[in-house]
Motif scaffolding. Structure first.
Motif, short mmCIF file in Angstrom:
data_model
loop_
_atom_site.label_atom_id
_atom_site.label_comp_id
_atom_site.label_asym_id
_atom_site.label_seq_id
_atom_site.Cartn_x
_atom_site.Cartn_y
_atom_site.Cartn_z
N ALA A 92 0.83 -1.20 0.00
CA ALA A 92 0.00 0.00 0.00
C ALA A 92 0.87 1.25 0.00
CB ALA A 92 -0.92 0.00 1.22
N ALA A 93 0.34 2.33 -0.53
CA ALA A 93 1.08 3.59 -0.62
C ALA A 93 1.50 4.11 0.75
CB ALA A 93 0.23 4.64 -1.34
N ASP A 94 0.70 3.85 1.78
CA ASP A 94 1.05 4.32 3.12
C ASP A 94 1.88 3.29 3.89
OD1 ASP A 94 -0.83 2.39 3.80
OD2 ASP A 94 -2.14 3.76 4.90
N ALA A 95 2.23 2.19 3.24
CA ALA A 95 3.05 1.11 3.80
C ALA A 95 2.38 0.36 4.94
CB ALA A 95 4.42 1.62 4.24
N MET A 96 1.11 0.64 5.24
CA MET A 96 0.38 -0.12 6.26
C MET A 96 -0.01 -1.48 5.72
SD MET A 96 -2.21 2.47 8.25
CE MET A 96 -2.82 1.12 9.24
N LYS A 97 0.08 -2.47 6.58
CA LYS A 97 -0.38 -3.81 6.21
C LYS A 97 -1.91 -3.81 6.16
CE LYS A 97 3.62 -6.33 7.79
NZ LYS A 97 4.10 -7.46 8.58
N VAL A 98 -2.44 -4.71 5.36
CA VAL A 98 -3.88 -4.78 5.09
C VAL A 98 -4.56 -5.74 6.05
CG1 VAL A 98 -5.52 -5.61 3.38
CG2 VAL A 98 -3.70 -4.07 2.70
N GLU A 99 -5.71 -5.32 6.58
CA GLU A 99 -6.55 -6.17 7.42
C GLU A 99 -7.93 -6.37 6.81
OE1 GLU A 99 -6.38 -5.50 11.80
OE2 GLU A 99 -5.33 -3.67 11.18
N LEU A 100 -8.30 -5.47 5.90
CA LEU A 100 -9.64 -5.50 5.31
C LEU A 100 -9.48 -5.42 3.79
CD1 LEU A 100 -12.58 -5.47 6.41
CD2 LEU A 100 -12.55 -3.00 6.07
N VAL A 101 -10.13 -6.36 3.09
CA VAL A 101 -10.04 -6.41 1.64
C VAL A 101 -11.46 -6.30 1.08
CG1 VAL A 101 -9.27 -7.74 -0.35
CG2 VAL A 101 -8.02 -7.89 1.82
N PHE A 102 -11.69 -5.25 0.30
CA PHE A 102 -12.98 -5.01 -0.32
C PHE A 102 -12.76 -5.07 -1.82
CE2 PHE A 102 -16.89 -2.21 0.92
CZ PHE A 102 -17.74 -3.10 0.32
N ALA A 103 -13.18 -6.15 -2.47
CA ALA A 103 -12.87 -6.39 -3.88
C ALA A 103 -14.09 -6.14 -4.76
CB ALA A 103 -12.38 -7.82 -4.05
N LEU A 104 -13.81 -5.79 -6.02
CA LEU A 104 -14.86 -5.45 -6.96
C LEU A 104 -14.56 -6.06 -8.33
CD1 LEU A 104 -17.39 -3.54 -7.43
CD2 LEU A 104 -15.73 -1.91 -8.35
N LEU A 105 -15.58 -6.65 -8.93
CA LEU A 105 -15.53 -7.07 -10.32
C LEU A 105 -16.64 -6.31 -11.05
CD1 LEU A 105 -15.10 -10.95 -10.11
CD2 LEU A 105 -13.33 -9.22 -10.51
N SER A 106 -16.29 -5.75 -12.20
CA SER A 106 -17.25 -4.96 -12.98
C SER A 106 -17.33 -5.49 -14.40
CB SER A 106 -16.80 -3.49 -13.03
OG SER A 106 -16.87 -2.90 -11.76
#
Length: 156
Positions: A92-106
């Motif tokens: 991530a740009a802020d270098a924080m590790k991810v805990e929440l993933v919100f994915a999208l298919l269009s």
């Protein structure tokens, strides 16, 4: 739930085991989730998500990733939400590790629709109180309840 995309309650889950340790694991879990819930080809979903990640990380910041891709045959955008048990590096740009993933298919030809759906997700996740509740959710049922409450609040 927002009108910009469909988020089936079965596509809202917590990854409770330790098998999710990398960004690739997350994308694999998402492809399986989209396949099981929306009956998509998991290999095609994974290929789309991986191709988008090659353009740059979809690590949104604040511990959130928003992987997204186009998928042939869709009529409207669909989403999945996963709460990870442990933070994972997503570049991530802020270098924080991810805990929440919100994915999208269009849909493949839904340029503006895709952008509107991503914007709706972004607005939801900028709500500090909602984000705090999502990150505190330890079970899939709790996570679904938080999203249902958020959708009802948005509809009012």
């Amino acid at each position: 739930m927002p009108a910009n995309f469909l988020l089936d309650p079965k596509a809202i889950l917590t990854a409770a085991d330790g098998s999710i340790a990398t960004k690739s694991d997350i994308l694999g879990l998402l492809s399986t989730c989209f396949a099981e819930v929306y009956e998509f080809d998991p290999a095609a979903v994974l290929a789309g998500l991986e191709e988008r990640e090659k353009l740059g990380s979809t690590g949104f910041g604040r511990g959130i990733a928003m992987p997204h891709a186009r998928y042939a045959g869709l009529k409207r955008p669909v989403a999945a939400l996963i709460r990870l048990p442990e933070p994972i590096d997503f570049a991530a740009a802020d270098a924080m590790k991810v805990e929440l993933v919100f994915a999208l298919l269009s849909p493949t030809d839904a340029g503006a629709t895709h952008l509107h759906a991503l914007a709706a997700m972004s607005r939801m996740l900028r709500d500090d109180a909602l984000l705090e509740r999502l990150l505190a959710a330890e079970t899939s049922d709790t996570l679904r309840g938080v999203m249902t409450d958020a959708g009802e609040r948005d509809a009012a």
